[in-house]
Write a protein that holds these residues in place. Structure first.
Motif, PDB file in Angstrom:
ATOM      1  N   GLU A   1       2.567   3.695  -8.161  1.00 53.04           N
ATOM      2  CA  GLU A   1       1.121   3.686  -7.912  1.00 53.04           C
ATOM      3  C   GLU A   1       0.838   3.527  -6.422  1.00 53.04           C
ATOM      4  O   GLU A   1       1.509   2.768  -5.720  1.00 53.04           O
ATOM      5  CB  GLU A   1       0.419   2.564  -8.688  1.00 53.04           C
ATOM      6  CG  GLU A   1      -1.087   2.659  -8.496  1.00 53.04           C
ATOM      7  CD  GLU A   1      -1.915   1.769  -9.401  1.00 53.04           C
ATOM      8  OE1 GLU A   1      -1.349   1.138 -10.306  1.00 53.04           O
ATOM      9  OE2 GLU A   1      -3.147   1.735  -9.187  1.00 53.04           O
ATOM     10  N   LEU A   2      -0.156   4.278  -5.954  1.00 52.93           N
ATOM     11  CA  LEU A   2      -0.577   4.210  -4.552  1.00 52.93           C
ATOM     12  C   LEU A   2      -1.982   3.636  -4.494  1.00 52.93           C
ATOM     13  O   LEU A   2      -2.812   3.927  -5.355  1.00 52.93           O
ATOM     14  CB  LEU A   2      -0.573   5.609  -3.935  1.00 52.93           C
ATOM     15  CG  LEU A   2       0.766   6.356  -3.980  1.00 52.93           C
ATOM     16  CD1 LEU A   2       0.582   7.795  -3.510  1.00 52.93           C
ATOM     17  CD2 LEU A   2       1.811   5.649  -3.124  1.00 52.93           C
ATOM     18  N   VAL A   3      -2.245   2.831  -3.486  1.00 47.21           N
ATOM     19  CA  VAL A   3      -3.590   2.259  -3.323  1.00 47.21           C
ATOM     20  C   VAL A   3      -4.158   2.693  -1.976  1.00 47.21           C
ATOM     21  O   VAL A   3      -3.411   2.966  -1.042  1.00 47.21           O
ATOM     22  CB  VAL A   3      -3.561   0.712  -3.404  1.00 47.21           C
ATOM     23  CG1 VAL A   3      -3.098   0.247  -4.775  1.00 47.21           C
ATOM     24  CG2 VAL A   3      -2.691   0.114  -2.294  1.00 47.21           C
ATOM     25  N   PRO A   4      -5.505   2.768  -1.870  1.00 48.34           N
ATOM     26  CA  PRO A   4      -6.100   3.047  -0.561  1.00 48.34           C
ATOM     27  C   PRO A   4      -5.783   1.869   0.368  1.00 48.34           C
ATOM     28  O   PRO A   4      -5.913   0.714  -0.045  1.00 48.34           O
ATOM     29  CB  PRO A   4      -7.606   3.095  -0.843  1.00 48.34           C
ATOM     30  CG  PRO A   4      -7.749   3.154  -2.328  1.00 48.34           C
ATOM     31  CD  PRO A   4      -6.524   2.532  -2.905  1.00 48.34           C
ATOM     32  N   SER A   5      -5.338   2.172   1.577  1.00 48.86           N
ATOM     33  CA  SER A   5      -4.976   1.094   2.502  1.00 48.86           C
ATOM     34  C   SER A   5      -5.538   1.405   3.883  1.00 48.86           C
ATOM     35  O   SER A   5      -5.882   2.542   4.180  1.00 48.86           O
ATOM     36  CB  SER A   5      -3.459   0.944   2.564  1.00 48.86           C
ATOM     37  OG  SER A   5      -2.860   2.120   3.068  1.00 48.86           O
ATOM     38  N   PHE A   6      -5.655   0.371   4.713  1.00 49.06           N
ATOM     39  CA  PHE A   6      -6.231   0.583   6.041  1.00 49.06           C
ATOM     40  C   PHE A   6      -5.652  -0.402   7.041  1.00 49.06           C
ATOM     41  O   PHE A   6      -5.230  -1.491   6.691  1.00 49.06           O
ATOM     42  CB  PHE A   6      -7.755   0.450   6.040  1.00 49.06           C
ATOM     43  CG  PHE A   6      -8.329  -0.267   4.864  1.00 49.06           C
ATOM     44  CD1 PHE A   6      -8.872   0.451   3.807  1.00 49.06           C
ATOM     45  CD2 PHE A   6      -8.310  -1.643   4.792  1.00 49.06           C
ATOM     46  CE1 PHE A   6      -9.390  -0.209   2.703  1.00 49.06           C
ATOM     47  CE2 PHE A   6      -8.832  -2.313   3.701  1.00 49.06           C
ATOM     48  CZ  PHE A   6      -9.379  -1.587   2.651  1.00 49.06           C
ATOM     49  N   THR A   7      -5.640   0.024   8.300  1.00 49.39           N
ATOM     50  CA  THR A   7      -5.209  -0.891   9.348  1.00 49.39           C
ATOM     51  C   THR A   7      -6.331  -1.861   9.692  1.00 49.39           C
ATOM     52  O   THR A   7      -6.085  -3.026   9.926  1.00 49.39           O
ATOM     53  CB  THR A   7      -4.790  -0.131  10.620  1.00 49.39           C
ATOM     54  OG1 THR A   7      -5.805   0.806  10.936  1.00 49.39           O
ATOM     55  CG2 THR A   7      -3.487   0.613  10.406  1.00 49.39           C
ATOM     56  N   ASN A   8      -7.573  -1.366   9.726  1.00 52.24           N
ATOM     57  CA  ASN A   8      -8.678  -2.270  10.045  1.00 52.24           C
ATOM     58  C   ASN A   8     -10.019  -1.659   9.696  1.00 52.24           C
ATOM     59  O   ASN A   8     -10.157  -0.447   9.622  1.00 52.24           O
ATOM     60  CB  ASN A   8      -8.680  -2.640  11.535  1.00 52.24           C
ATOM     61  CG  ASN A   8      -8.857  -1.438  12.431  1.00 52.24           C
ATOM     62  OD1 ASN A   8      -7.913  -0.694  12.673  1.00 52.24           O
ATOM     63  ND2 ASN A   8     -10.063  -1.215  12.904  1.00 52.24           N
ATOM     64  N   THR A   9     -11.002  -2.524   9.485  1.00 51.11           N
ATOM     65  CA  THR A   9     -12.383  -2.081   9.297  1.00 51.11           C
ATOM     66  C   THR A   9     -13.068  -2.050  10.669  1.00 51.11           C
ATOM     67  O   THR A   9     -12.490  -2.491  11.664  1.00 51.11           O
ATOM     68  CB  THR A   9     -13.134  -3.027   8.347  1.00 51.11           C
ATOM     69  OG1 THR A   9     -13.080  -4.362   8.860  1.00 51.11           O
ATOM     70  CG2 THR A   9     -12.500  -3.007   6.966  1.00 51.11           C
ATOM     71  N   GLN A  10     -14.267  -1.493  10.727  1.00 43.20           N
ATOM     72  CA  GLN A  10     -14.971  -1.356  12.011  1.00 43.20           C
ATOM     73  C   GLN A  10     -16.300  -2.105  12.022  1.00 43.20           C
ATOM     74  O   GLN A  10     -16.863  -2.361  13.084  1.00 43.20           O
ATOM     75  CB  GLN A  10     -15.275   0.127  12.289  1.00 43.20           C
ATOM     76  CG  GLN A  10     -14.088   1.054  12.246  1.00 43.20           C
ATOM     77  CD  GLN A  10     -13.203   1.009  13.467  1.00 43.20           C
ATOM     78  OE1 GLN A  10     -12.017   1.267  13.391  1.00 43.20           O
ATOM     79  NE2 GLN A  10     -13.765   0.647  14.599  1.00 43.20           N
TER      80      GLN A  10
ATOM     81  N   PRO B   1      -9.040   5.525   4.386  1.00 43.51           N
ATOM     82  CA  PRO B   1      -7.842   5.089   3.690  1.00 43.51           C
ATOM     83  C   PRO B   1      -6.691   6.083   3.803  1.00 43.51           C
ATOM     84  O   PRO B   1      -6.906   7.281   3.822  1.00 43.51           O
ATOM     85  CB  PRO B   1      -8.321   5.050   2.237  1.00 43.51           C
ATOM     86  CG  PRO B   1      -9.330   6.152   2.147  1.00 43.51           C
ATOM     87  CD  PRO B   1      -9.975   6.225   3.502  1.00 43.51           C
ATOM     88  N   ASP B   2      -5.464   5.548   3.920  1.00 41.91           N
ATOM     89  CA  ASP B   2      -4.324   6.370   3.545  1.00 41.91           C
ATOM     90  C   ASP B   2      -3.725   5.726   2.296  1.00 41.91           C
ATOM     91  O   ASP B   2      -4.216   4.699   1.830  1.00 41.91           O
ATOM     92  CB  ASP B   2      -3.315   6.546   4.690  1.00 41.91           C
ATOM     93  CG  ASP B   2      -2.771   5.244   5.217  1.00 41.91           C
ATOM     94  OD1 ASP B   2      -3.100   4.177   4.658  1.00 41.91           O
ATOM     95  OD2 ASP B   2      -2.001   5.276   6.184  1.00 41.91           O
ATOM     96  N   LEU B   3      -2.707   6.352   1.719  1.00 42.49           N
ATOM     97  CA  LEU B   3      -2.212   5.880   0.420  1.00 42.49           C
ATOM     98  C   LEU B   3      -0.848   5.233   0.569  1.00 42.49           C
ATOM     99  O   LEU B   3       0.082   5.837   1.111  1.00 42.49           O
ATOM    100  CB  LEU B   3      -2.160   7.045  -0.570  1.00 42.49           C
ATOM    101  CG  LEU B   3      -3.551   7.548  -0.982  1.00 42.49           C
ATOM    102  CD1 LEU B   3      -3.466   8.904  -1.660  1.00 42.49           C
ATOM    103  CD2 LEU B   3      -4.244   6.547  -1.896  1.00 42.49           C
ATOM    104  N   ASN B   4      -0.732   3.995   0.123  1.00 41.43           N
ATOM    105  CA  ASN B   4       0.523   3.264   0.205  1.00 41.43           C
ATOM    106  C   ASN B   4       0.724   2.420  -1.042  1.00 41.43           C
ATOM    107  O   ASN B   4      -0.169   2.312  -1.881  1.00 41.43           O
ATOM    108  CB  ASN B   4       0.527   2.374   1.462  1.00 41.43           C
ATOM    109  CG  ASN B   4       0.877   3.164   2.706  1.00 41.43           C
ATOM    110  OD1 ASN B   4       2.001   3.623   2.855  1.00 41.43           O
ATOM    111  ND2 ASN B   4      -0.098   3.371   3.582  1.00 41.43           N
ATOM    112  N   VAL B   5       1.897   1.807  -1.127  1.00 36.62           N
ATOM    113  CA  VAL B   5       2.221   0.955  -2.268  1.00 36.62           C
ATOM    114  C   VAL B   5       1.738  -0.465  -1.970  1.00 36.62           C
ATOM    115  O   VAL B   5       1.864  -0.942  -0.844  1.00 36.62           O
ATOM    116  CB  VAL B   5       3.743   0.968  -2.532  1.00 36.62           C
ATOM    117  CG1 VAL B   5       4.103   0.021  -3.677  1.00 36.62           C
ATOM    118  CG2 VAL B   5       4.213   2.386  -2.834  1.00 36.62           C
TER     119      VAL B   5
END
Lengths: 466, 466
Positions: free
Chosen positions: B284-293, B125-129
């Motif tokens: 607030e920031l949430v864990p975010s991702f481009t894709n799962t594997q 994860p990175d952190l985004n809104v």
């Protein structure tokens, strides 16, 4: 269940013994079979009803018919390295309790269409030393103050460092089942791998790292579990860590000891003991866990569900296999869940089912009744000899081809060793035996039991010839 | 595939457009169907051969026969909150790319006996809104210096804090697809949740947080994406964080700015900008991702394997669904894998199979040929009215019961919204409409699209009456 609970070293094992006694008192109605792992669930393709299990009874496959239900309680995947990589966000990890939980129950459940849940939750990782004899981690924690859960070794003149030779955690804090309070939220302990405990002569003499280790940890240095060097620089080189960074880290840590304050991780004041008395020592630490949590999804009746949320008829589960604990810290709730859902699963599996009179059961009657089936028999040809010994996962059976006294080929007939390090070891040992023409070859590090069992199996085959 | 790559905001989308063009040029031989998600694989129970897929074409189930093979490339489970909890060691997380990857391909593969692998690996994860309009995170990173990957907002007078109001990471470092160099080993970025970006008036005026946000982030304050307060104490109370700890953290951070050195996380010197100009802001920031594997295990031929390592005949996979990347950092290897294994899967799936002449196929012939099947028709009784609108996952169909002008009941006939926040929203909205006797009720935060679609569907049903 927790190793300490069973072995009674720290606690009284009273729960386990109570359950064991209750089973023994019912021995007229409860058969207990050892060395008979389930290998497959027997499912009707049309109705999806589970009618029993196939078990491997010392090499013979036996179909066991279940009139009303099967309860899967095979534990988790603590000893399956592929599944650890697939589900736990770790490149490797080791059980510090059960040695025979290989994830087979999860595979069997998947094969009959079960959904999985809570796969990434685990009662870990904390950091411990790997026991190469058993391929599991030594039990007890070494982080945290000395108590019934921890040996307290890491609170001596000891620091933990990661791959780059820098500290990454508070060594004085015990991770609660591998969870830490990470800036206000309870998460799995972040670890840098490979990790090492670095310590000095004062720490070595202070106490055995584990209760089963020798006075002054002398035997463990001889065994290679602890690496020794006269200087930090030499120590860093021996373990493959940047020596400048490690020396800088130790200087910084020692300054925290002088100042009685660790500004980075807040290590407890009374554990800030400097690393300054040569010789110096390093000990590799591995991520370890008491148990995994993932497995087939179950409902409040302990019934196993498929990927669309439908019940798989007559299939139940209990224990850590598909535990109800999701991504949160499960505390000591595991035992409570074992007892509660073990009882629910047992009651529901034993209840008489009305759906077993279906046509499908009659159709399958012959195939489904309990019957001994002989496995395919291996008949050695001229110059071939069978041998066998016990590995970690059960028997290892080999067929050795000889040309006079020369070993020309070794074929594995049967094994159930852990995928990964153990199966790689098998290839290595076979090549080594053929190359050196002796069964006295070096065991593969991390797979000692498998290596030795394989050497013995080949030795037994050769003796068969003589 | 990455949102930026498709939308062309940062890069040129050249790979995607090349592939798209190649498909369009072959429109005589390639049919492309939109709004027709696969819902089930058609498998022969005896031979295990995959003979096709069932698709949901706007509410009608269609059996599509595949002569030689089916390639699953449904992406991962970025939008399935239950699977995020089950597989990613996170209590929640959000896609910042694909909106419609719900893990359905993984479920379909499990249903035909596929093994799973690499389930806990994720490009995050990175952190985004979180964007409540789409239930996905705003794209681009905000950590790290401003470049084609990051807006650089976190390098202004901004810190990230976790649940207890303390910092837990270097805000100036961009997590590479959610991975950080954690003391020498590349791991998933450890996060404390809930997480917040805390900043001051200087930061607010410095730049929009994201390129799509307003000048001075004024609109986002109005929308409630940014919380504003005159003092840090008031800000802490508004977001539910310990105000003493947050004030202490900001004092400490500001002292690092004065000293031009962050001794804890090593934030880059030129980004050490103090938080001191009121008013203050939290986001607030949430864990975010481009894709799962994770997904079904495949071999080098792109064939999907079952739990015993056997090929499931005629089933192939490609892309992030069951990617070959295990627990390591996958860098930008995802696109390479998509192209390479997409080609391998396509070639092998198209190759003519000799095993399709088996008896089982003939037996199943009638069931397996392509045929339209009408879903169960809902016939409204007197006083009941059908209504429909589009949610995030496709149509939402409702059956509304009226007693004269009173709405007495609302039944969901069909929806495919995300489990969790969206399905909870459905219950809330239904109760709210019945209680208030109007379709103009408050949308549920985090599920705005679903909420509004449901209100419209009910409105359409009522208009049906009139």
């Amino acid at each position: 269940m927790d190793a300490m609970l069973i072995e009674g070293e720290a606690w009284t094992s009273s729960l386990y013994r109570t359950l064991q006694k209750a089973v023994e008192e019912r021995k007229d109605s409860i058969d207990v079979w050892y060395e008979s792992p389930a290998v497959e669930l027997i499912q009707d393709a049309k109705t999806k009803i589970i009618h029993g299990v196939k078990v491997d009874n010392k090499g013979t496959i036996l179909n066991i018919c279940a009139k009303n239900g099967v309860v899967l309680c095979t534990g988790g995947f603590e000893n399956n390295m592929q599944m650890i990589q697939d589900y736990l966000q770790l490149p490797y990890g080791y059980s510090k309790a059960a040695r025979y939980n290989t994830g087979d129950g999860i595979k069997m459940a998947m094969e009959v269409g079960a959904n999985l849940w809570h796969m990434s939750n685990v009662a870990g990782p904390d950091l411990n030393v790997l026991n190469p004899e058993t391929n599991t981690a030594f039990a007890y924690a070494i982080q945290g103050k000395k108590d019934s859960l921890s040996t307290g070794f890491a609170t001596q003149n000891v620091i933990f460092v990661g791959a780059d030779g820098t500290r990454f955690t508070d060594e004085s804090l015990i991770p609660n089942h591998g969870h830490v309070n990470f800036h206000g939220s309870w998460t799995h302990m972040p670890v840098s791998l490979p990790a090492f405990a670095i310590f000095d002569e004062t720490a070595r003499l202070s106490q055995p790292v584990y209760p089963t280790w020798s006075e002054g940890n002398v035997e463990e240095i001889e065994k290679g579990l602890i690496v020794k060097a006269d200087t930090i620089k030499e120590l860093a080189e021996k373990i493959g860590v940047d020596s400048d960074k490690l020396q800088k880290q130790i200087r910084e840590y020692n300054s925290y000891c002088s100042n009685r304050k660790d500004p980075i991780f807040g290590r407890a004041k009374d554990t800030l003991k400097p690393i300054k008395k040569a010789p110096y020592y390093a000990m590799e630490l591995v991520p370890s866990f008491t148990n995994t949590q993932g497995g087939p999804e179950r409902n409040a009746n302990s019934q196993v569900l498929d990927v669309r949320g439908h019940v798989i008829p007559h299939l139940y589960s209990a224990g850590e296999l598909g535990s109800m604990f999701s991504s949160i810290y499960q505390g000591s709730g595991n035992l409570g869940e074992c007892v509660a859902f073990g009882r629910i699963a047992g009651q529901n599996a034993a209840a008489i089912k009305n759906d077993t009179t279906q046509e499908s059961v009659m159709e399958g009657k012959i195939a489904l009744k309990a019957s001994w089936q002989e496995p395919k028999e291996i008949i050695p040809r001229s110059g071939e000899y069978l041998g066998e010994d016990r590995g970690i996962g059960g028997p290892i059976k080999v067929l050795v081809a000889m040309n006079n006294d020369e070993i020309t080929n070794i074929e594995i007939i049967y094994h159930n060793e852990t995928r990964g390090v153990s199966t790689n070891a098998i290839d290595t040992i076979i090549q080594s035996i053929i190359k050196n023409q002796t069964t006295q070859v070096d065991a593969v590090s991390g797979a000692t039991v498998t290596s030795k069992a394989l050497m013995n199996a080949v030795k037994n085959a050769i003796e068969e010839k003589e």
